[in-house]
Motif scaffolding. Structure first.
Motif, PDB file in Angstrom:
ATOM      1  N   UNK A   1     -99.078  69.914 -50.126  1.00 44.55           N
ATOM      2  CA  UNK A   1     -98.738  69.949 -48.703  1.00 44.55           C
ATOM      3  C   UNK A   1     -97.672  68.906 -48.384  1.00 44.55           C
ATOM      4  N   UNK A   2     -97.719  67.759 -49.083  1.00 44.65           N
ATOM      5  CA  UNK A   2     -96.697  66.735 -48.894  1.00 44.65           C
ATOM      6  C   UNK A   2     -95.327  67.206 -49.326  1.00 44.65           C
ATOM      7  N   UNK A   3     -95.263  67.911 -50.448  1.00 47.94           N
ATOM      8  CA  UNK A   3     -93.980  68.477 -50.894  1.00 47.94           C
ATOM      9  C   UNK A   3     -93.456  69.451 -49.846  1.00 47.94           C
ATOM     10  N   UNK A   4     -94.342  70.294 -49.329  1.00 41.25           N
ATOM     11  CA  UNK A   4     -93.932  71.257 -48.294  1.00 41.25           C
ATOM     12  C   UNK A   4     -93.385  70.538 -47.073  1.00 41.25           C
ATOM     13  N   UNK A   5     -94.043  69.442 -46.666  1.00 43.66           N
ATOM     14  CA  UNK A   5     -93.566  68.684 -45.510  1.00 43.66           C
ATOM     15  C   UNK A   5     -92.194  68.081 -45.773  1.00 43.66           C
ATOM     16  N   UNK A   6     -91.991  67.573 -46.982  1.00 42.57           N
ATOM     17  CA  UNK A   6     -90.691  67.015 -47.325  1.00 42.57           C
ATOM     18  C   UNK A   6     -89.595  68.061 -47.334  1.00 42.57           C
ATOM     19  N   UNK A   7     -89.886  69.227 -47.878  1.00 38.82           N
ATOM     20  CA  UNK A   7     -88.904  70.316 -47.894  1.00 38.82           C
ATOM     21  C   UNK A   7     -88.580  70.762 -46.474  1.00 38.82           C
ATOM     22  N   UNK A   8     -89.598  70.816 -45.622  1.00 37.86           N
ATOM     23  CA  UNK A   8     -89.367  71.194 -44.221  1.00 37.86           C
ATOM     24  C   UNK A   8     -88.476  70.162 -43.529  1.00 37.86           C
ATOM     25  N   UNK A   9     -88.728  68.872 -43.775  1.00 33.38           N
ATOM     26  CA  UNK A   9     -87.920  67.824 -43.149  1.00 33.38           C
ATOM     27  C   UNK A   9     -86.461  67.911 -43.599  1.00 33.38           C
ATOM     28  N   UNK A  10     -86.244  68.192 -44.873  1.00 34.44           N
ATOM     29  CA  UNK A  10     -84.873  68.324 -45.362  1.00 34.44           C
ATOM     30  C   UNK A  10     -84.184  69.530 -44.744  1.00 34.44           C
ATOM     31  N   UNK A  11     -84.923  70.630 -44.596  1.00 34.62           N
ATOM     32  CA  UNK A  11     -84.334  71.838 -44.008  1.00 34.62           C
ATOM     33  C   UNK A  11     -84.010  71.637 -42.538  1.00 34.62           C
ATOM     34  N   UNK A  12     -84.830  70.834 -41.842  1.00 33.26           N
ATOM     35  CA  UNK A  12     -84.632  70.622 -40.406  1.00 33.26           C
ATOM     36  C   UNK A  12     -83.565  69.570 -40.110  1.00 33.26           C
ATOM     37  N   UNK A  13     -83.215  68.763 -41.095  1.00 30.68           N
ATOM     38  CA  UNK A  13     -82.253  67.678 -40.891  1.00 30.68           C
ATOM     39  C   UNK A  13     -80.845  68.239 -40.803  1.00 30.68           C
ATOM     40  N   UNK A  14     -80.151  67.956 -39.699  1.00 29.19           N
ATOM     41  CA  UNK A  14     -78.776  68.456 -39.588  1.00 29.19           C
ATOM     42  C   UNK A  14     -77.741  67.337 -39.660  1.00 29.19           C
ATOM     43  N   UNK A  15     -78.183  66.083 -39.592  1.00 29.08           N
ATOM     44  CA  UNK A  15     -77.266  64.948 -39.727  1.00 29.08           C
ATOM     45  C   UNK A  15     -76.042  65.111 -38.849  1.00 29.08           C
ATOM     46  N   UNK A  16     -76.247  65.663 -37.656  1.00 30.09           N
ATOM     47  CA  UNK A  16     -75.121  65.829 -36.741  1.00 30.09           C
ATOM     48  C   UNK A  16     -74.281  67.061 -36.999  1.00 30.09           C
ATOM     49  N   UNK A  17     -74.698  67.897 -37.915  1.00 28.43           N
ATOM     50  CA  UNK A  17     -73.921  69.098 -38.235  1.00 28.43           C
ATOM     51  C   UNK A  17     -74.830  70.163 -38.803  1.00 28.43           C
TER      52      UNK A  17
END
Length: 221
Positions: free
Chosen positions: A88-104
């Motif tokens: 579940x932690x891996x899934x949360x990390x993958x979700x956070x990376x997918x949601x991160x737009x870093x301003x773009x």
């Protein structure tokens, strides 16, 4: 490979029940926390998602401030519900990376390193995994095998798109709550990398006996 090719997920949110609840991420070896040592090991990544509690924020910020020449983009996130396991932690990390737009527009790196934060001797292992990925690009998972023949699933590299698809198919963090990591990774064609030949180690810290073996002392009362 360059930093643009690699993201990382660092798991730092377990209960540390066999350590009496002392957060293993914040245990210190040679003046550096286990979390900090793990972040240093994956410093070459473009982004790092740290999966753990808010009490790790100060350590994450300290790593960011100390970086010479700039640090990777750091994200602190948490599996929901908390303490629902590393898959579940891996899934949360993958979700956070997918949601991160870093301003773009968000852009997934081709590869994702997956590491638990409790392996004091992991320095050099990310490079071994990425060399393995470069040599065997037909695979979707590059996983170290220790001297006892055990696959180290919390110290591996995955094809990012294949890993994201596996997370989605499993139902994300809710679907992976309490599930073993091997269930999540089972469908990814894997190449095994022998650690014995490389002289690297994935020994981890689960108990105070483990900690003592590395020279890690319990925190002061």
């Amino acid at each position: 490979m360059t930093a643009a090719d690699v993201d990382a997920v660092v798991l730092a949110g377990g209960r540390s029940s066999r350590l009496g609840g002392s957060p293993k991420a914040l245990l210190q070896l040679d003046g550096s926390t286990l979390l900090r040592r793990t972040l240093e090991a994956v410093r070459g990544s473009r982004r790092i998602a740290v999966v753990g509690p808010d009490e790790l924020l100060a350590e994450v910020d300290a790593f960011r401030r100390s970086a010479v020449g700039g640090a990777p983009r750091l994200l602190l996130t948490r599996e929901n519900p908390p303490f629902s396991g590393p898959a579940a932690g891996i899934a949360a990390g993958i979700h956070a990376l997918a949601a991160d737009d870093d301003g773009g527009a968000p852009r997934r790196a081709p590869y994702t390193l997956l590491f638990a934060c409790d392996m004091p001797l992991l320095a050099g292992l990310p490079e071994l995994l990425l060399r393995g990925a470069a040599r065997a690009p037909e695979a979707k998972l590059w996983i170290p095998v220790d001297a006892d023949g055990k696959r180290q699933q919390l110290a591996c590299c995955a094809d990012s798109a294949a890993l994201a698809a596996a997370v989605q198919q499993a139902g994300g963090a809710p679907g992976l709550a309490g599930q073993p990591v091997r269930r999540l990774l089972a469908g990814l064609p894997a190449v095994e990398l022998q650690l014995e030949r490389a002289g690297l180690h994935t020994s981890d810290v689960d108990t105070w006996q483990d900690a003592d073996r590395f020279g890690i002392a319990p925190p002061a009362p």
